[in-house]
Scaffold this active site. Structure first.
Site, PDB file in Angstrom:
ATOM      1  N   SER A 117       0.821  -1.208   0.000  1.00  0.00           N
ATOM      2  CA  SER A 117       0.000   0.000   0.000  1.00  0.00           C
ATOM      3  C   SER A 117       0.857   1.261   0.000  1.00  0.00           C
ATOM      4  O   SER A 117       2.001   1.258   0.448  1.00  0.00           O
ATOM      5  CB  SER A 117      -0.908   0.035   1.228  1.00  0.00           C
ATOM      6  OG  SER A 117      -1.669  -1.135   1.329  1.00  0.00           O
TER       7      SER A 117
HETATM    8  N1  SAH Z   1      -0.243  -5.241   3.996  1.00  0.00           N
HETATM    9  C1  SAH Z   1       0.559  -5.576   2.845  1.00  0.00           C
HETATM   10  C2  SAH Z   1      -0.110  -5.311   1.523  1.00  0.00           C
HETATM   11  C3  SAH Z   1      -1.356  -6.056   1.361  1.00  0.00           C
HETATM   12  S1  SAH Z   1      -1.812  -6.484  -0.296  1.00  0.00           S
HETATM   13  C4  SAH Z   1       1.912  -4.892   2.884  1.00  0.00           C
HETATM   14  O1  SAH Z   1       2.195  -4.133   3.818  1.00  0.00           O
HETATM   15  O2  SAH Z   1       2.704  -5.146   1.980  1.00  0.00           O
HETATM   16  C5  SAH Z   1      -3.081  -7.616   0.192  1.00  0.00           C
HETATM   17  C6  SAH Z   1      -2.564  -8.960   0.616  1.00  0.00           C
HETATM   18  O3  SAH Z   1      -3.665  -9.709   1.119  1.00  0.00           O
HETATM   19  C7  SAH Z   1      -1.998  -9.784  -0.519  1.00  0.00           C
HETATM   20  O4  SAH Z   1      -0.699 -10.209  -0.205  1.00  0.00           O
HETATM   21  C8  SAH Z   1      -2.955 -10.956  -0.644  1.00  0.00           C
HETATM   22  O5  SAH Z   1      -2.351 -12.153  -1.078  1.00  0.00           O
HETATM   23  C9  SAH Z   1      -3.481 -11.053   0.768  1.00  0.00           C
HETATM   24  N2  SAH Z   1      -4.771 -11.754   0.938  1.00  0.00           N
HETATM   25  C10 SAH Z   1      -5.829 -11.738   0.109  1.00  0.00           C
HETATM   26  N3  SAH Z   1      -6.830 -12.480   0.623  1.00  0.00           N
HETATM   27  C11 SAH Z   1      -6.395 -12.966   1.823  1.00  0.00           C
HETATM   28  C12 SAH Z   1      -6.970 -13.799   2.825  1.00  0.00           C
HETATM   29  N4  SAH Z   1      -8.209 -14.305   2.711  1.00  0.00           N
HETATM   30  N5  SAH Z   1      -6.234 -14.075   3.917  1.00  0.00           N
HETATM   31  C13 SAH Z   1      -4.968 -13.593   4.068  1.00  0.00           C
HETATM   32  N6  SAH Z   1      -4.373 -12.818   3.132  1.00  0.00           N
HETATM   33  C14 SAH Z   1      -5.071 -12.488   2.022  1.00  0.00           C
END
Ligand code: SAH
Length: 243
Positions: A92
């Protein structure tokens, strides 16, 4: 004896190998350039975006964001925008990370759950404030690389788990704060369940790939109260079969 031409080719080869190797070797170090980038980023957070929680600004000033992005993105690590981290996912924008951290009011006593570890950057920012950070990632390769990024950044308190964050982390619950960094069509009931009374959750709610609302959930006397904060765009919360 090498001819001049052979020498030139040899020198060129060494030069190419060196430039390929240097980002890999020096990319991890904190340099004047990365420190200056981070200072600029923090100034932007405070002045343009009104991030005023001192603990959040301090955390953002400390975490080496360049260690959490792919080598090809390192030069952009301190820019005011999201960046690709592979597997169709993104880290993000710094403002969103700071804003979400500020809005849930993390203190050194907070027990925090993050859903969507991605690069591990948000977890590292939380870990600068509290040593009780739990984070779940659904893509196994990202869970692994996040652990590697955290190790390189010398953050050793974050607990990373691979799995579907929809179900939360019941063994570590209840949480003072929950931060969901992927867009969900609705607020997962298990997460409301695992939020402490008086706790706060922040979650993007809405259709995948469209604009969503960042929603603040406050639990009082067992009941969630919700409030829309700002429009955002997150990658979708994906689902796995029930564990
Ligand atoms: N917080 C992260 C960015 C998040 S991007 C950072 O600081 O880099 C969103 C992330 O959520 C992705 O890596 C994706 O694979 C994950 N994601 C999506 N659905 C999910 C779920 N049901 N449980 C856990 N992670 C999930």
């Amino acid at each position: 004896m090498m001819t001049k031409r052979q020498t030139a080719i040899a020198v060129l080869t060494v030069a190419i190998l060196a430039t390929e190797a240097i980002p890999a070797l020096s990319g991890g170090r904190d340099t004047d350039r990365t420190r200056a980038g981070r200072d600029r980023m923090v100034t932007t957070l405070a002045e343009r975006y009104d991030i005023h929680d001192e603990a959040v600004l301090r955390a953002m000033a400390r975490v080496p964001r360049h260690l959490f992005v792919p080598a090809s993105q390192r030069r952009n690590a301190y820019e005011d925008r999201p960046l690709p981290i592979g597997y169709g996912q993104t880290i993000s924008q710094p403002f969103i990370v700071a804003y979400m951290t500020q809005v849930i009011g993390v203190t050194e006593d907070s027990r925090v759950l993050e859903i969507g570890t991605g690069s591990g950057y948000q977890a590292a920012v939380l870990a600068e404030i509290t040593d009780k950070v739990y984070t779940i990632e659904i893509v196994p390769e990202l869970a692994m690389s996040a652990e590697e990024h955290l190790r390189l950044a010398e953050v050793d308190t974050v607990r990373v788990r691979h799995g579907d964050g929809y179900y939360g982390w019941p063994d570590a619950a209840p949480f003072d704060a929950i931060i969901v960094t992927a867009a969900a069509p609705h607020i997962p009931p298990p997460l409301i369940e695992q939020l402490k009374d008086g706790g706060k959750m922040v979650i993007p709610v809405g259709s995948p790939y469209l604009t969503q609302q960042l929603v603040l959930v406050e639990k009082e006397k067992g009941r969630p109260r919700t409030r829309n904060l700002i429009p955002v765009r997150f990658v979708p919360l994906t689902r796995q079969a029930e564990p």
